[in-house]
Enzyme design. Structure first.
Site, PDB file in Angstrom:
ATOM      1  N   ASP A  82      22.561 -50.512  26.725  1.00 59.84           N
ATOM      2  CA  ASP A  82      24.033 -51.040  27.155  1.00 59.84           C
ATOM      3  C   ASP A  82      25.376 -50.070  26.504  1.00 59.84           C
ATOM      4  OD1 ASP A  82      24.356 -52.171  24.687  1.00 59.84           O
ATOM      5  OD2 ASP A  82      25.995 -53.781  25.198  1.00 59.84           O
ATOM      6  N   ASP A 113      27.622 -42.549  22.869  1.00 59.40           N
ATOM      7  CA  ASP A 113      27.266 -43.509  22.200  1.00 59.40           C
ATOM      8  C   ASP A 113      26.467 -44.639  23.187  1.00 59.40           C
ATOM      9  OD1 ASP A 113      27.919 -46.383  21.050  1.00 59.40           O
ATOM     10  OD2 ASP A 113      29.524 -46.586  21.635  1.00 59.40           O
ATOM     11  N   GLU A 147      24.624 -54.696  22.369  1.00 60.35           N
ATOM     12  CA  GLU A 147      25.657 -54.031  21.353  1.00 60.35           C
ATOM     13  C   GLU A 147      26.719 -54.115  21.444  1.00 60.35           C
ATOM     14  OE1 GLU A 147      27.090 -51.806  18.586  1.00 60.35           O
ATOM     15  OE2 GLU A 147      26.962 -51.084  19.893  1.00 60.35           O
ATOM     16  N   HIS A 373      33.600 -44.986  23.497  1.00 57.08           N
ATOM     17  CA  HIS A 373      34.661 -45.518  25.463  1.00 57.08           C
ATOM     18  C   HIS A 373      35.914 -45.400  25.493  1.00 57.08           C
ATOM     19  CE1 HIS A 373      32.377 -49.713  22.668  1.00 57.08           C
ATOM     20  NE2 HIS A 373      32.168 -48.708  22.774  1.00 57.08           N
TER      21      HIS A 373
END
Ligand code: ZN
Length: 401
Positions: A82, A113, A147, A373
């Site tokens: 994810d 990520d 996660e 992010h």
């Protein structure tokens, strides 16, 4: 090197294909990820299982590379499927198109990520298999869901079940973080996470009066103490350049609620705190301190821990841990400059360490801005391909240790 050359690179193409799957929160549909990994497993001629530790919509993909000594504890190479949401208007590229510019920079959510890592494992195994190499220990590639929302439906459940027990895991490798300089951080522990909601109950009444023991006064007292503690941690960090944020306790006020209208003194105010506790801090002592401050403020304050993680032993980074020794030695041999750190946030390694299995966090990304992010998350093709070489060295070192 122009982008044309990257465009014909098989590994870059596989990576970009994975990046184009919008496995983004909220309500991630993992079907396309599972299909992609099934194609990868079959191209590597490796068996693949899909298990659902929590619910059918939250698959865990397990690809198995059987070792020549299958009774030895196995190695898991973990990654999450994810990715976190995007603010599309802040991106200069479509976050799910995996566009590559002339310098070979690939823009996509998940580029750092951590779809990169998940694909690099596959690429390294492809390269190792091509040389005829076979691991001594069994190597599992695990691809877990959710996660980014805490892992409750993924790794947290997986480690509790019989399937995981049957894997006989001795060591786990998972994500780390990019580094802006030449070095590579290795994460051997995480801070302990608490989400603490304080409910300040006090005297209610008319907004024209000067009532005693109001919720706001109690809130002010406790907030002052907590912010003083926060300042002490900032200072510690500022005074010692060898520390980073993972080495101290962070504390932040993240939500405030309460009140009905301006002329009513409310009977209750609520405040939520995000606290990440340094591994050197005694947890009971910290909790007692907070409770004492609440008493000093006049009482009537309720503590609700919305999240109260237990202390989890850091993974040993000394000769008592043979996996660590093998890991470190292989990175030293290829001349990588590494540093050991406590991870400032939370990853699935927490759950693995919690059941007593050593786990390290490592992402082979250096000289790159930390964009996990963030908007315009990217990874250079060169960095990606170099990472494959690193895993090509690391995987046999761990599997044969
Ligand atoms: Zn991650």
């Amino acid at each position: 090197m122009c982008s044309k050359q990257w465009e014909n690179n098989e590994e870059i193409n596989i990576f970009r294909e994975y990046l184009r799957i919008p496995s983004v929160h909220p309500n991630v549909d993992y079907t396309a990820c599972v299909d992609f990994l099934r194609r990868q497993a079959s191209s590597l001629n490796l068996p693949m299982d899909v298990v659902h530790p929590k619910m059918p919509s939250k698959p865990v993909v397990v690809i198995k590379w059987q070792g020549s000594s299958p009774n030895l504890p196995s190695i898991i190479l973990n990654s999450h499927m994810d990715v976190v949401p995007v603010f599309r208007e802040k991106w200069t590229h479509d976050p799910f198109a995996a566009e590559m510019d002339d310098e070979g920079t690939i823009y996509a959510r998940g580029a750092q990520d951590m779809k990169s890592v998940g694909c690099q494992y596959l690429a390294a195994i492809r390269a190792l298999k091509a040389t005829g190499y076979r691991p001594k220990r069994t190597v599992y590639l695990t691809y877990v869901p959710d996660e980014e929302t805490g892992g409750d439906c993924g790794m947290a459940e997986l480690v509790k079940g019989d399937y995981f027990k049957s894997m006989n895991v001795g060591f786990s490798l998972d994500e780390g973080m990019a580094s802006e300089d030449n070095t590579y951080p290795i994460f051997y522990a995480e801070r302990t996470m608490w989400n603490l909601r304080l409910k300040f109950n006090g005297t209610a009444g008319h907004g024209s009066l000067l009532l005693e023991n109001t919720a706001a006064e109690k809130f002010q007292y406790v907030l002052d103490k907590l912010m003083e503690f926060r300042r002490s941690q900032s200072q510690k960090l500022a005074e010692n350049p060898s520390l980073d944020v993972g080495d101290v306790t962070s504390l932040n006020l993240t939500q405030i609620q309460g009140g009905v209208q301006s002329n009513v003194v409310p009977p209750v105010l609520e405040a939520l705190f995000d606290i990440r506790i340094a591994i050197t801090q005694d947890l009971d002592e910290l909790e007692k301190q907070i409770r004492d401050w609440c008493d000093e403020a006049g009482g009537g304050i309720e503590l609700h821990f919305e999240l109260k993680c237990p202390f989890v032993e850091p993974t040993k980074i000394d000769p008592s841990n043979p996996y660590w020794m093998a890991f470190k030695k292989s990175l030293d041999e290829i001349g990588l400059q590494t540093h050991e750190h406590v991870f400032p946030g939370a990853t699935d390694s927490f759950y693995v360490r919690e059941v007593g299995i050593p786990a390290l966090g490592f992402s082979p990304i250096n000289n790159t801005p930390v964009l996990l992010h963030d908007h315009d998350e990217y990874l250079r093709a060169e960095t990606y391909l170099h990472g494959i070489q690193i895993y090509k060295k690391l995987i046999p070192a761990l599997a044969d240790s």
